[in-house]
Design a protein around this motif. Structure first.
Motif, short mmCIF file in Angstrom:
data_model
loop_
_atom_site.label_atom_id
_atom_site.label_comp_id
_atom_site.label_asym_id
_atom_site.label_seq_id
_atom_site.Cartn_x
_atom_site.Cartn_y
_atom_site.Cartn_z
N SER A 57 -42.03 -25.23 -13.65
CA SER A 57 -42.29 -24.30 -14.75
C SER A 57 -42.04 -22.86 -14.32
N ARG A 58 -42.51 -22.51 -13.13
CA ARG A 58 -42.33 -21.13 -12.68
C ARG A 58 -40.87 -20.83 -12.43
N LEU A 59 -40.15 -21.77 -11.79
CA LEU A 59 -38.73 -21.54 -11.55
C LEU A 59 -37.96 -21.45 -12.86
N THR A 60 -38.30 -22.30 -13.83
CA THR A 60 -37.62 -22.24 -15.12
C THR A 60 -37.87 -20.91 -15.80
N THR A 61 -39.11 -20.42 -15.73
CA THR A 61 -39.43 -19.12 -16.32
C THR A 61 -38.62 -18.01 -15.66
N ILE A 62 -38.49 -18.07 -14.34
CA ILE A 62 -37.73 -17.05 -13.63
C ILE A 62 -36.25 -17.11 -14.00
N LEU A 63 -35.68 -18.33 -14.02
CA LEU A 63 -34.27 -18.48 -14.33
C LEU A 63 -33.96 -18.02 -15.76
N ASP A 64 -34.83 -18.39 -16.70
CA ASP A 64 -34.61 -17.98 -18.09
C ASP A 64 -34.69 -16.46 -18.22
N ALA A 65 -35.66 -15.85 -17.56
CA ALA A 65 -35.81 -14.40 -17.65
C ALA A 65 -34.61 -13.70 -17.02
N VAL A 66 -34.14 -14.19 -15.86
CA VAL A 66 -32.98 -13.57 -15.20
C VAL A 66 -31.75 -13.68 -16.08
N ARG A 117 -46.65 -31.49 -15.91
CA ARG A 117 -45.76 -30.38 -16.26
C ARG A 117 -46.52 -29.36 -17.13
N MET A 118 -47.32 -29.86 -18.07
CA MET A 118 -48.09 -28.94 -18.93
C MET A 118 -49.12 -28.16 -18.10
N GLN A 119 -49.72 -28.82 -17.10
CA GLN A 119 -50.69 -28.13 -16.25
C GLN A 119 -50.02 -27.00 -15.48
N GLU A 120 -48.80 -27.26 -14.98
CA GLU A 120 -48.07 -26.22 -14.27
C GLU A 120 -47.76 -25.04 -15.20
N TYR A 146 -49.35 -24.24 -17.89
CA TYR A 146 -50.62 -23.59 -18.23
C TYR A 146 -51.05 -22.63 -17.11
N ASN A 147 -50.93 -23.06 -15.87
CA ASN A 147 -51.31 -22.20 -14.75
C ASN A 147 -50.46 -20.92 -14.70
N ASP A 148 -49.16 -21.07 -14.96
CA ASP A 148 -48.30 -19.89 -14.96
C ASP A 148 -48.69 -18.92 -16.08
N LEU A 149 -49.00 -19.47 -17.25
CA LEU A 149 -49.39 -18.60 -18.36
C LEU A 149 -50.72 -17.90 -18.07
N VAL A 150 -51.65 -18.63 -17.46
CA VAL A 150 -52.94 -18.02 -17.14
C VAL A 150 -52.77 -16.88 -16.15
N HIS A 152 -52.37 -30.56 -26.49
CA HIS A 152 -51.77 -31.57 -25.61
C HIS A 152 -52.88 -32.30 -24.84
N PRO A 153 -52.67 -33.55 -24.53
CA PRO A 153 -53.72 -34.32 -23.82
C PRO A 153 -54.17 -33.72 -22.50
N PHE A 154 -53.30 -32.95 -21.82
CA PHE A 154 -53.71 -32.41 -20.52
C PHE A 154 -54.92 -31.49 -20.67
N ALA A 155 -55.11 -30.88 -21.85
CA ALA A 155 -56.18 -29.91 -22.05
C ALA A 155 -57.55 -30.55 -21.98
#
Length: 483
Positions: free
Chosen positions: A126-135, A180-183, A185-189, A274-277
């Motif tokens: 999730s973090r890598l995807t966020t970085i790649l999308d932002a770049v 994946r949702m937990q990851e 969620y952690n990045d958003l937090v 989502h169920p992870f919550a």
């Protein structure tokens, strides 16, 4: 030459900053725990008296639980030391009181402790995807070439169109799994937790600009009107004069979009569905769903701080006396010069005797009031009310309201008594103006002096000045005649 010296200087400045000083403090766990307990997302400020009591209570509680705590357990002293360390700041309240609030350094240190204490992997898809999308997004916006921009948009449209057609054709829609949702969620937090510190840095930047403006104004020698206009205009642009302020102005455009915020709230609720919550606590779910409140609260706080700074600056400038300030500055500089001369010849522990109160001036009389042209103006003219005055009184009307007319009554009563009339008949035969009730006192006086014979009794009819009549029975009045 390498960049190492510059990097070392920058890191040394950061190491001496207030945020790292809190992280390196031996009492950091105690201080951060107290800050986290007292200051929450909904509690930005705490009254000074209340925080002093809370700190004392928490210190005693930790000591009873066996934890090491500072030897100083006075809440006020601890709060003042934390304020001097730039972890707390004291702000005035509208009701005249004072309150404490966390500085951006304290918030940054608390985020460091939270990140170190959180048990999770820092590297995630999730973090890598966020970085790649932002770049990729910023790379597209950085390229001014129209063809490159159009090609990027066409590629994005093609990708989204292909995905839409796949789903419309009955393709499987796979929801993200719990891990994946937990990851994500952690990045958003992590990102959301950084927002209060960012907003607080903007507020502190506004305060620094306001204080610098006041200092510059004190040292300015220009006419007050010119300086006042310049600084009042500058106060309206406080947020544009710092890097933090300019960043906030850019974010303000996003925060002012109601549709975007409503979509943001809906996305937060969708993530929590989502169920992870189910693995999160109730507090964690509530804090995540209410993340938009952090944005609104930060926006409101910055705008209130900007408005308060502009208002206080305007009030200060409107009441500031540059002449008095310069005169005081000259006196203080003269004292400083004399002090430096005295220090050249002064011995250790030598003092200068100084009276606490000024000596009495040898002045016979000191004026306390000065000429005021307003007091020399003539009194305003009186209104002409002569048309409302009552009718003037004549002497006869005044006499009718006075005491007995002894001369006239004696003369006419005596004449009728000599003809053989009784006293009552003689009185009743008098004219109306001599038969007033007060004339009966005159009769008593004349009878007491023996000037009339009042041995017989009878009924008399007295007439008042207003024409009304009343009957009286004469008593026996006899007296000795006076020679």
């Amino acid at each position: 030459m390498s960049s190492i010296p510059r990097d070392v200087a920058r890191l040394e400045r950061a190491r001496e900053g207030a945020a790292l000083s809190l992280v390196r403090s031996p009492w950091a766990p105690v201080i951060v725990a107290i800050f986290r307990e007292v200051f929450s997302q909904d509690t930005k400020q705490v009254r000074a008296e209340r925080l002093h009591v809370q700190v004392e209570t928490y210190i005693l509680e930790l000591r009873d639980a066996g934890h090491e705590v500072p030897a100083q357990d006075d809440g006020r002293a601890l709060c003042l030391s934390w304020m001097h360390s730039e972890w707390l700041r004291r702000v005035p309240l509208d009701d005249g009181g004072e309150a404490y609030e966390l500085t951006s350094h304290a918030i940054a240190a608390m985020q460091m402790h939270e990140g170190l204490s959180r048990d999770r992997a820092l590297l995630s898809e999730s973090r890598l995807t966020t970085i790649l999308d932002a770049v990729h997004r910023w790379a597209v916006e950085a390229d001014p070439d129209e063809s490159t921009r159009i090609a990027a948009l066409d590629a994005e449209i093609a990708r989204l169109t292909a995905e839409r057609e796949r789903i419309a054709a009955g393709g499987e829609v796979v929801a993200a799994d719990d891990e994946r949702m937990q990851e994500g969620y952690n990045d958003l937090v992590d990102l959301i937790d950084q927002l209060p510190g960012d907003f607080r840095r903007v507020e502190e930047a506004l305060d620094r600009i306001h204080e610098q403006m006041v200092r510059d104004f004190r040292a300015d020698e220009r006419p007050k009107g010119e300086v006042l206009g310049e600084y009042l205009a500058a106060s309206a642009r406080l947020a544009n004069q710092t890097r933090e302020g300019r960043a906030f102005e850019g974010a303000l455009t996003v925060l002012s979009d109601d549709r975007l915020l409503e979509a943001f709230r809906e996305d937060l609720r969708s993530i929590m569905s989502h169920p992870f919550a189910r693995e999160l606590t109730a507090d964690e779910r509530a804090a995540f769903v209410q993340a938009d409140a952090v944005l609104r609260r930060g926006l409101r706080d910055v705008q209130m701080r900007q408005r308060r700074a502009s208002q206080s600056l305007a009030e200060y400038l409107s009441s500031y006396s540059a002449g008095s300030e310069r005169e005081l500055t000259r006196v203080l500089r003269a004292l400083e010069q004399e002090l430096s001369v005295w220090m050249d010849s002064a011995r250790p522990r030598e003092t200068v005797p100084m009276e606490w109160m000024p000596t009495r001036l040898d002045i016979d009389h000191l004026r306390t009031r000065f000429h005021d042209p307003a007091t020399e103006a003539p009194a305003p003219r009186l209104d002409d009310v002569s048309d409302q005055r009552p009718e003037s009184l004549v002497l006869e009307d005044v006499r009718r309201q006075g005491g007995p007319l002894l001369g006239e009554v004696r003369e006419q009563i005596a004449e009728r008594l000599n003809r053989g009339d009784a006293l009552a008949d003689a009185f009743n035969a008098l004219p109306d103006d001599l038969r007033r009730p007060v004339e009966l006192f005159g009769l008593a006086y004349l009878a007491s002096r023996g000037e009339i014979d009042a041995a017989d009794r009878g009924v008399v009819r007295a007439v008042r000045p207003d024409g009304s009549a009343r009957s009286f029975t004469l008593p026996t009045m006899a007296g000795d005649a006076h020679e």
